[in-house]
Design an enzyme around this catalytic site. Structure first.
Site, PDB file in Angstrom:
ATOM      1  N   THR A   1      -2.712 -22.148 -22.299  1.00 53.34           N
ATOM      2  CA  THR A   1      -1.400 -22.573 -21.783  1.00 53.34           C
ATOM      3  C   THR A   1      -0.721 -21.530 -20.898  1.00 53.34           C
ATOM      4  OG1 THR A   1      -0.301 -21.754 -23.778  1.00 53.34           O
ATOM      5  CG2 THR A   1      -0.930 -24.081 -23.756  1.00 53.34           C
TER       6      THR A   1
ATOM      7  N   CYS B   1       1.378 -23.991 -19.141  1.00 52.79           N
ATOM      8  CA  CYS B   1       2.785 -24.104 -19.537  1.00 52.79           C
ATOM      9  C   CYS B   1       3.690 -23.719 -18.370  1.00 52.79           C
ATOM     10  CB  CYS B   1       3.036 -23.161 -20.720  1.00 52.79           C
ATOM     11  SG  CYS B   1       4.777 -23.038 -21.135  1.00 52.79           S
TER      12      CYS B   1
ATOM     13  N   GLU C   1      -5.034 -18.068 -29.046  1.00 53.01           N
ATOM     14  CA  GLU C   1      -4.824 -19.487 -28.699  1.00 53.01           C
ATOM     15  C   GLU C   1      -6.158 -20.139 -28.316  1.00 53.01           C
ATOM     16  OE1 GLU C   1      -2.012 -20.515 -25.482  1.00 53.01           O
ATOM     17  OE2 GLU C   1      -3.436 -22.127 -25.033  1.00 53.01           O
TER      18      GLU C   1
ATOM     19  N   ASN D   1       1.636 -11.339 -21.680  1.00 51.80           N
ATOM     20  CA  ASN D   1       2.475 -12.048 -20.693  1.00 51.80           C
ATOM     21  C   ASN D   1       3.435 -11.082 -20.002  1.00 51.80           C
ATOM     22  OD1 ASN D   1       5.413 -12.484 -21.642  1.00 51.80           O
ATOM     23  ND2 ASN D   1       4.233 -12.923 -23.482  1.00 51.80           N
TER      24      ASN D   1
HETATM   25  S1  SF4 Z   1       6.606 -22.436 -24.364  1.00 53.85           S
HETATM   26 FE1  SF4 Z   1       4.773 -21.979 -23.158  1.00 53.85          FE
HETATM   27  S2  SF4 Z   1       4.605 -19.744 -23.103  1.00 53.85           S
HETATM   28 FE2  SF4 Z   1       5.987 -20.306 -24.779  1.00 53.85          FE
HETATM   29  S3  SF4 Z   1       4.688 -20.429 -26.611  1.00 53.85           S
HETATM   30 FE3  SF4 Z   1       4.826 -22.489 -25.740  1.00 53.85          FE
HETATM   31  S4  SF4 Z   1       3.028 -22.633 -24.409  1.00 53.85           S
HETATM   32 FE4  SF4 Z   1       3.332 -20.464 -24.834  1.00 53.85          FE
END
Ligand code: SF4
Length: 284
Positions: free
Chosen positions: A160, A192, A125, A222
């Site tokens: 994110t 995020c 990313e 994650n």
């Molecule tokens: S919702 Fe959040 S954790 Fe899931 S792919 Fe999108 S940015 Fe990444």
């Protein structure tokens, strides 16, 4: 009898769920495609998609299918251009939250800011975000590594999946260190909320159970971080890839057990763990 409790929020985040569904839909309606990198860091899902015709590739040179999917992590504009130049069909599953971060990086770089990305420079990313700055951005997690901003104009965005509090601590540290060189600062919080929601739900669960099973692939950053967050609560934590790894010994003397899963773990993996626990006398 052992009681089983699932975390309030667990498993696939909306961005990963959307990406997997888009690939499945393409495979069903239009046939084989290549995925540029793993569509999700989970062997169970990758194997299932492969059996339906999805070929995982590391570069466009390896593509044999007529279509290519970009993952939820996104990619740089040069990748999109190259897919088009080769006449391949593009299935862009970039998560909308990642897209927002890309747009911010692109706009701020175009406005002449030195763009700093709070994130791991080698993460796909972040590589994409750097490409959206036209190669002029910098990525780091260490405030001391921040370069002197051009013309004193600095913009900061985040990978994110980084934690919101950690991002703002980083911003504070960077501003503290670079104060004398700064003339203008723009901060766009592109973290995020899904990441934090899983951590908080797991911490909450840890207060009510005597052990927690964290389900997910070991190559999923994650899920590894989720396991660390659970472990930090002090509750015995078992990071497992599948139900096969549950040992009866880990349940000895336990009355309440919790289950959670990373954002790349599919529902079927979690349900298989619950079914195994039930088989050993657990009740939901
Ligand atoms: S919702 Fe959040 S954790 Fe899931 S792919 Fe999108 S940015 Fe990444």
């Amino acid at each position: 009898m052992i009681e089983i409790e699932l975390a309030r929020v667990y498993g696939f985040c909306p961005g990963v769920r959307r990406a997997v569904e888009m690939v499945e839909e393409h495979l069903r309606a239009r046939g084989p495609l290549a995925t540029l990198g793993a569509i999700v860091h989970n062997a169970r899902v990758v194997d299932r998609l492969a059996s339906l015709g999805a070929q995982g590739v590391r570069s466009l040179d390896e593509v044999q299918a007529p279509a290519v999917a970009i993952t939820a992590h996104g990619a740089g504009p040069e990748v999109v251009e190259e897919i088009r130049r080769r006449g391949l069909v593009l299935v862009d599953t970039t998560c909308p939250i990642v897209k927002r971060a890309q747009e911010a990086a692109h706009r701020l770089s175009g406005e002449g800011f030195t763009v700093l990305i709070y994130g791991e420079a080698t993460h796909p990313e972040v590589q994409g975000l750097l490409a959206w700055t036209g190669g002029k951005g910098h990525a780091t997690l260490i405030p001391a590594d921040v370069p002197s901003p051009k013309g004193g104009r600095l913009a900061i965005v985040s990978q994110t999946t980084k934690e919101r509090e950690a991002f703002w601590d980083f911003v504070g540290a960077v501003v503290g260190r670079s104060r004398s060189a700064l003339r203008e600062l723009q901060v766009v919080d592109t973290t995020c909320p899904e990441t934090g929601r899983r951590y908080r739900a797991a911490q909450d669960l840890a207060r009510r159970v005597e052990a927690i099973f964290v389900v997910g692939s070991r190559n999923s950053a994650n899920t590894r971080r989720l396991a660390e967050v659970v472990r930090a609560t002090g509750v015995p934590t078992h990071f497992i890839e599948s139900e096969e790894e549950i040992s009866p010994g880990s349940l000895a003397g336990i009355a309440r057990v919790g289950v959670t899963a990373g954002a790349s773990t599919p529902d079927e993996a979690v349900q298989a763990v619950i079914a195994r626990l039930r088989g050993w006398g657990g009740k939901p």
